[in-house]
Write a protein that holds these residues in place. Structure first.
Motif, PDB file in Angstrom:
ATOM      1  N   PHE A 136       0.975  -1.228   0.058  1.00  0.00           N
ATOM      2  CA  PHE A 136       0.033  -0.107   0.024  1.00  0.00           C
ATOM      3  C   PHE A 136       0.940   1.654   0.468  1.00  0.00           C
ATOM      4  O   PHE A 136       0.298   2.243  -1.036  1.00  0.00           O
ATOM      5  CB  PHE A 136      -1.040   0.055   1.224  1.00  0.00           C
ATOM      6  CG  PHE A 136      -1.426   1.013   1.405  1.00  0.00           C
ATOM      7  CD1 PHE A 136      -2.731   1.870   0.009  1.00  0.00           C
ATOM      8  CD2 PHE A 136      -0.953   2.046   2.484  1.00  0.00           C
ATOM      9  CE1 PHE A 136      -3.226   2.412   0.476  1.00  0.00           C
ATOM     10  CE2 PHE A 136      -2.319   3.131   2.632  1.00  0.00           C
ATOM     11  CZ  PHE A 136      -3.098   3.730   1.603  1.00  0.00           C
ATOM     12  N   LYS A 137       1.534   1.373   0.990  1.00  0.00           N
ATOM     13  CA  LYS A 137       2.919   2.263   0.572  1.00  0.00           C
ATOM     14  C   LYS A 137       3.783   2.569  -0.355  1.00  0.00           C
ATOM     15  O   LYS A 137       3.414   4.036  -0.882  1.00  0.00           O
ATOM     16  CB  LYS A 137       3.845   2.456   2.208  1.00  0.00           C
ATOM     17  CG  LYS A 137       3.496   2.537   3.545  1.00  0.00           C
ATOM     18  CD  LYS A 137       4.177   2.779   4.259  1.00  0.00           C
ATOM     19  CE  LYS A 137       5.524   3.325   4.023  1.00  0.00           C
ATOM     20  NZ  LYS A 137       6.833   3.333   5.479  1.00  0.00           N
ATOM     21  N   TYR A 138       3.932   1.720  -1.106  1.00  0.00           N
ATOM     22  CA  TYR A 138       4.451   1.330  -2.335  1.00  0.00           C
ATOM     23  C   TYR A 138       3.810   2.809  -3.588  1.00  0.00           C
ATOM     24  O   TYR A 138       3.284   2.852  -3.986  1.00  0.00           O
ATOM     25  CB  TYR A 138       4.933   0.542  -2.610  1.00  0.00           C
ATOM     26  CG  TYR A 138       5.772   0.007  -3.996  1.00  0.00           C
ATOM     27  CD1 TYR A 138       7.156   1.195  -4.506  1.00  0.00           C
ATOM     28  CD2 TYR A 138       4.897  -0.252  -5.307  1.00  0.00           C
ATOM     29  CE1 TYR A 138       7.955   0.301  -5.263  1.00  0.00           C
ATOM     30  CE2 TYR A 138       5.657  -0.321  -6.588  1.00  0.00           C
ATOM     31  CZ  TYR A 138       6.637   0.199  -6.468  1.00  0.00           C
ATOM     32  OH  TYR A 138       7.727  -0.390  -7.447  1.00  0.00           O
ATOM     33  N   GLU A 139       2.269   1.304  -3.276  1.00  0.00           N
ATOM     34  CA  GLU A 139       1.338   1.986  -4.445  1.00  0.00           C
ATOM     35  C   GLU A 139       0.864   3.595  -4.493  1.00  0.00           C
ATOM     36  O   GLU A 139       0.848   4.113  -5.531  1.00  0.00           O
ATOM     37  CB  GLU A 139       0.559   1.467  -4.825  1.00  0.00           C
ATOM     38  CG  GLU A 139       0.813  -0.183  -5.023  1.00  0.00           C
ATOM     39  CD  GLU A 139      -0.741  -0.828  -4.906  1.00  0.00           C
ATOM     40  OE1 GLU A 139      -2.029  -0.590  -4.190  1.00  0.00           O
ATOM     41  OE2 GLU A 139      -0.711  -2.208  -5.133  1.00  0.00           O
ATOM     42  N   SER A 140       1.192   4.161  -3.227  1.00  0.00           N
ATOM     43  CA  SER A 140       0.621   5.507  -2.991  1.00  0.00           C
ATOM     44  C   SER A 140       1.994   6.345  -3.220  1.00  0.00           C
ATOM     45  O   SER A 140       2.163   7.113  -3.732  1.00  0.00           O
ATOM     46  CB  SER A 140       0.847   5.574  -1.177  1.00  0.00           C
ATOM     47  OG  SER A 140      -0.811   5.048  -1.097  1.00  0.00           O
ATOM     48  N   LYS A 197       1.532   6.551  -7.100  1.00  0.00           N
ATOM     49  CA  LYS A 197       0.595   7.940  -7.650  1.00  0.00           C
ATOM     50  C   LYS A 197       0.872   9.169  -7.153  1.00  0.00           C
ATOM     51  O   LYS A 197       0.507   9.798  -7.915  1.00  0.00           O
ATOM     52  CB  LYS A 197      -1.012   7.130  -6.372  1.00  0.00           C
ATOM     53  CG  LYS A 197      -1.454   6.154  -7.319  1.00  0.00           C
ATOM     54  CD  LYS A 197      -2.093   5.312  -5.999  1.00  0.00           C
ATOM     55  CE  LYS A 197      -3.157   4.141  -6.479  1.00  0.00           C
ATOM     56  NZ  LYS A 197      -3.893   3.815  -6.036  1.00  0.00           N
ATOM     57  N   ALA A 198       1.683   9.392  -5.566  1.00  0.00           N
ATOM     58  CA  ALA A 198       1.829  10.259  -5.862  1.00  0.00           C
ATOM     59  C   ALA A 198       3.795  11.243  -6.178  1.00  0.00           C
ATOM     60  O   ALA A 198       3.170  12.474  -7.380  1.00  0.00           O
ATOM     61  CB  ALA A 198       2.751  10.589  -4.120  1.00  0.00           C
ATOM     62  N   ARG A 199       4.083   9.974  -6.805  1.00  0.00           N
ATOM     63  CA  ARG A 199       5.618  11.127  -7.861  1.00  0.00           C
ATOM     64  C   ARG A 199       4.794  11.271  -9.017  1.00  0.00           C
ATOM     65  O   ARG A 199       5.072  12.128 -10.089  1.00  0.00           O
ATOM     66  CB  ARG A 199       6.276   9.681  -8.294  1.00  0.00           C
ATOM     67  CG  ARG A 199       7.279   9.886  -8.895  1.00  0.00           C
ATOM     68  CD  ARG A 199       8.094   8.748  -9.006  1.00  0.00           C
ATOM     69  NE  ARG A 199       9.265   8.783 -10.048  1.00  0.00           N
ATOM     70  CZ  ARG A 199      10.186   7.985 -10.480  1.00  0.00           C
ATOM     71  NH1 ARG A 199      10.594   6.173  -9.816  1.00  0.00           N
ATOM     72  NH2 ARG A 199      11.381   7.606 -11.294  1.00  0.00           N
TER      73      ARG A 199
END
Length: 238
Positions: free
Chosen positions: A65-69, A72-74
């Motif tokens: 979840f942290k990686y995907e978030s 997305k922010a990048r």
């Protein structure tokens, strides 16, 4: 305070409203039961709404979840469009070549989705001829009307006359097109990695074959004059 949500043993409430790994509503369960289910599914119990009563928790792979978030922010930062105003300065009696050069810069800025501030600088007696600057600005606006429009009409500001051109294309659209063009170039280079090298090799081979044909094309030497002289000097028959 940390901006990260509380997970697993850091959750300190007697009961939670539990959401399953697929988004299904499990209901209000004791914290111990929620932690037991998280261990059973080999997932994390993540508090997603701490202000709710009871807090809402979800079963998920928190690392994923942290990686995907972060991704997305990048991507959001990459697509974020910053309003940029470029500036181009001209003289009322600009040389045609200089005008074409300046216009090329304006075209490039507008294609990038940037606004362009055009400044006409008057000097000396030129200040008494503001119509020269106005006509030049109108001419430039007409030359780039396919890419931009007059956002701010020409107006006198001391010794200068200023006009602002806005792009028809949004900054985000220009950035997306630029990325697509770059990806297309990369794909073409990857699909044809030896194109330029093969072209160079073919040119070298053509140059190498050229001298070999030269001797074949040269005319053969013909000793035509020698027999003629010999017959001329021969004595006549008696």
């Amino acid at each position: 305070m940390s901006a990260e949500p509380r997970i697993n043993d850091r959750i300190r409430v007697p009961e939670v409203r539990l959401v399953g790994p697929s988004g299904e509503q499990v209901g209000i369960v004791p914290l111990a039961k929620a932690l037991e289910l998280a261990q059973e599914y080999d997932l994390d119990l993540v508090e997603v709404a701490e202000t709710a009563r009871p807090p809402v928790c979800k079963l998920m792979d928190y690392g994923k979840f942290k990686y995907e978030s972060a991704m997305k922010a990048r991507e959001a930062r990459k697509n974020q469009a910053h309003t940029v105003i470029k500036e181009m300065k001209l003289r009322p009696k600009i040389d045609p070549h200089d005008y074409d050069t300046k216009k090329g810069h304006v075209v490039r800025f507008l294609k990038q989705g940037d606004k362009v501030k055009i400044t006409i600088m008057f000097r000396g007696r030129e200040q008494s001829r503001p119509e020269l600057g106005y006509r030049l600005l109108q001419r430039l606006a007409e030359d780039v009307q396919d890419l931009g429009f007059i956002e701010s009409n020409p107006k006198q500001d001391g010794r200068n006359m200023i006009m602002v051109l806005g792009p028809h294309k949004k900054k985000t659209e220009a950035m997306a097109e630029a990325r697509q063009a770059q990806e297309a170039r990369k794909a073409d280079a990857k699909a044809h990695p030896g194109r330029s090298q093969n072209a160079a090799e073919s040119e070298d081979s053509a140059d190498a074959e050229a001298p070999a044909e030269a001797p074949a094309e040269a005319p053969a030497e013909a000793p035509a004059e020698a027999p003629a002289e010999a017959s001329a000097e021969a004595p006549a028959d008696v």
